[in-house]
Design a protein around this motif. Sequence first.
Motif: not given
Length: 462
Positions: A166-172
């Motif tokens: 969930r790296r991208e979701a956390r960055e968003r």
Amino acid sequence: MAQDHGDGSRESTTREARSEDTLRLGLVPAPELPERVAGQIADELSDLLGRHTDDRHRWRVECVTDALVGAEDSADNVIDQAERIKRDHGWHYVVCITDLPLFRDGRLTLAEASENLGVAIISQPALGISPLRRRLREAILHLVNEMHHGSDGEERERQQRHLEQRREARERSGIRNRNSRELMAWRLSERLVPIRRVTPSDEREKHIDVRFFSAGKWRGYAKLLGGMVRANRPWTILPAFRRIVAVAFATGAYGLIFPSLWKLSAAYELYRFVILMIAAMAAMVTWLILDHGLWEPRRYSGSNRLTSFYNLTTVLTLTAGVACYYVILFALFLAAVILFVPADLLETTVGQSINWLNFPALAWLAASVATVAGALGSSLESDETIRSATYGYRQQLRQRKVKERQQQAQEERQGGANKGGAEIRGTDKESDNGNGGNEDYENGVGAAEDRKAGRGEPPGDE
């Protein structure tokens, strides 16, 4: 009627299921800066916890300010208080945010958490000056993750895989932390002062599952001082300098009438201006500390290390305030010199050719001289304002509030006990009166029976 009862039962069951499905997190910040920052991030934490900690539950975040969190410098006492607040409010987890420095075994501690107790504590000044809001948000999310999922190696590995997925979701969501074992993302401050994670094995600390401390001692102290100065909010003392600015400007403006300052400003080298400025500011800070009684004695904190940090923070806070005062005074003198000192007259007076740098030099000298000659001896407009910007005074106020609250609770308990005792005594008195009445009744009946027996009448027929 039976149908209505069935609908009510199903509705009650649904409410209970929803209540069990909701996890409640409590934030218990110390008053002032931790309270404001916690209030800013509390609303977004519910959504972030549901997205990135456990999406099987709904999360509810509540914020309760407690003075003891900012009055007690012992982490164990703060954890005990947090556990009581957690139990009283029915929370699943609680995170305390204190503005006091925490030390464990001589090491500067940033945060620690207990999975069994569901309690975590964060030292806000140990996080540094900025960006405080993002650091605190990431630290809270990580500590809740440690308490909710566990702190052992296997759980951390599982959470690491989850973070990578969930790296991208956390960055968003603005969460930069990509490591399940790190308290927060590594910024410049964390690279200069690394944070270490430990799982205490000492039997005396069996209730603590994970702890984060500063790896660099002196660099960590410097970072801590920066955070403590920010917690003091030196910008809040600027309005109290209005009287001093007025006195200093009046003194300096009068001194500008005489040519002595003009000649000195043209003759001085740069280092003389710097030395005079530092001396003036140091004298001003010393005077404020002495005049308002801001130096913290050791007997209040009971620790030489904490007393040193409190006093050094006070000096740095006042230095920041005096520096702002000095800049304002310099700007006023610069405007006055440019407007009222003709260039030809200045050149004639100093006896040499001048350029535009002579005007700032004259204003710089006037600000330093005015600070020493005019501001020293003057008091700030608000003694309470300047005192509130120091750690020792705020801690004393909070301890006083805690004692008043405890005393009030004790009086209420004693009042309830006295009221209960009075009710019991009243009941006993009524019982005594009742027994006396029965005794009189029995005596009266007995006398009547005797009278009947004397007249030859059968007893009990009356």
